[in-house]
Design a protein around this motif. Structure first.
Motif, PDB file in Angstrom:
ATOM      1  N   ILE A 122      41.068  29.013  36.652  1.00 13.98           N
ATOM      2  CA  ILE A 122      40.882  30.472  36.665  1.00 13.98           C
ATOM      3  C   ILE A 122      39.907  30.839  37.782  1.00 13.98           C
ATOM      4  O   ILE A 122      38.779  30.377  37.809  1.00 13.98           O
ATOM      5  CB  ILE A 122      40.350  30.976  35.304  1.00 13.98           C
ATOM      6  CG1 ILE A 122      41.345  30.633  34.200  1.00 13.98           C
ATOM      7  CG2 ILE A 122      40.090  32.480  35.341  1.00 13.98           C
ATOM      8  CD1 ILE A 122      40.849  30.914  32.789  1.00 13.98           C
ATOM      9  N   SER A 123      40.371  31.705  38.709  1.00 16.72           N
ATOM     10  CA  SER A 123      39.540  32.061  39.861  1.00 16.72           C
ATOM     11  C   SER A 123      38.774  33.373  39.666  1.00 16.72           C
ATOM     12  O   SER A 123      38.036  33.802  40.542  1.00 16.72           O
ATOM     13  CB  SER A 123      40.414  32.157  41.115  1.00 16.72           C
ATOM     14  OG  SER A 123      41.427  33.122  40.903  1.00 16.72           O
ATOM     15  N   GLU A 124      38.948  34.004  38.524  1.00 16.26           N
ATOM     16  CA  GLU A 124      38.285  35.281  38.211  1.00 16.26           C
ATOM     17  C   GLU A 124      36.762  35.135  38.282  1.00 16.26           C
ATOM     18  O   GLU A 124      36.212  34.146  37.820  1.00 16.26           O
ATOM     19  CB  GLU A 124      38.711  35.707  36.795  1.00 16.26           C
ATOM     20  CG  GLU A 124      38.148  37.031  36.338  1.00 16.26           C
ATOM     21  CD  GLU A 124      38.631  38.206  37.166  1.00 16.26           C
ATOM     22  OE1 GLU A 124      37.774  38.900  37.734  1.00 16.26           O
ATOM     23  OE2 GLU A 124      39.856  38.396  37.268  1.00 16.26           O
ATOM     24  N   THR A 125      36.079  36.131  38.886  1.00 18.55           N
ATOM     25  CA  THR A 125      34.620  36.066  38.999  1.00 18.55           C
ATOM     26  C   THR A 125      33.926  36.836  37.881  1.00 18.55           C
ATOM     27  O   THR A 125      32.819  36.496  37.486  1.00 18.55           O
ATOM     28  CB  THR A 125      34.142  36.603  40.362  1.00 18.55           C
ATOM     29  OG1 THR A 125      34.695  37.915  40.559  1.00 18.55           O
ATOM     30  CG2 THR A 125      34.553  35.686  41.499  1.00 18.55           C
ATOM     31  N   ASN A 126      34.562  37.901  37.390  1.00 15.73           N
ATOM     32  CA  ASN A 126      34.006  38.685  36.289  1.00 15.73           C
ATOM     33  C   ASN A 126      34.027  37.809  35.023  1.00 15.73           C
ATOM     34  O   ASN A 126      35.086  37.364  34.593  1.00 15.73           O
ATOM     35  CB  ASN A 126      34.852  39.956  36.099  1.00 15.73           C
ATOM     36  CG  ASN A 126      34.340  40.824  34.976  1.00 15.73           C
ATOM     37  OD1 ASN A 126      33.926  40.345  33.927  1.00 15.73           O
ATOM     38  ND2 ASN A 126      34.384  42.133  35.194  1.00 15.73           N
TER      39      ASN A 126
END
Length: 157
Positions: A122-126
């Protein structure tokens, strides 16, 4: 288009013995196969009875091997396994029996490994969105909500 073939009771029985010997089947799959072959209800009942008597068809064995396979190979959680077995018309007794095939300690370890592996993808930062993506993935695979929420909170503080 498939050519219609008429099967005798003996031919259909032999064909279904081979079908069941190849891999464990549930009653629903066998009945469906017989209907596909154009067998009449009386013949279906007779063939299914023969398959059960000769141990080609055993719903408990099917449920146990299904649960083992989906857990070990596809890493499905108990909820997904239960739903899939219910769709195949498996009884509550056989559902319970199937879930006994899954060792609790291994179950939790597998969830942990699966969550960590997915988290790396998962590359999501939030952080909230990341936690939601991880939870959605694990819930889709049939893992129980309390376990999923506990591990997502632990891995993504």
């Amino acid at each position: 288009m498939k050519k219609d073939i008429a099967y005798s009771l003996k031919e259909a029985t032999k064909k279904l013995e081979a079908y069941c010997a190849y891999q464990d089947r549930c009653h629903k799959e066998v009945v469906s196969k017989l209907k596909e072959m154009g067998m009449i209800p009386v013949a279906i009942d007779e063939i299914v009875g023969h398959l059960i008597k000769e141990n080609f068809l055993n719903e408990e064995r099917f449920a146990r091997s299904f649960a083992r396979g989906k857990f070990n190979i596809k890493k499905w959680g108990k909820n997904r396994i239960i739903n899939e077995l219910k769709q195949r018309g498996i009884t509550k007794y056989n559902l319970t029996s199937a879930l006994k095939e899954i060792d609790e300690e291994t179950y939790v370890q597998t969830l942990e490994q699966l969550a960590k592996r997915r988290l790396g993808q998962i590359s999501e930062t939030n952080l909230l969105k990341k936690r939601k993506k991880l939870a959605d993935y694990l819930l889709y695979r049939g893992w129980e909500s309390p376990l999923v929420y506990e591990i997502t909170k632990r891995l993504i503080p």
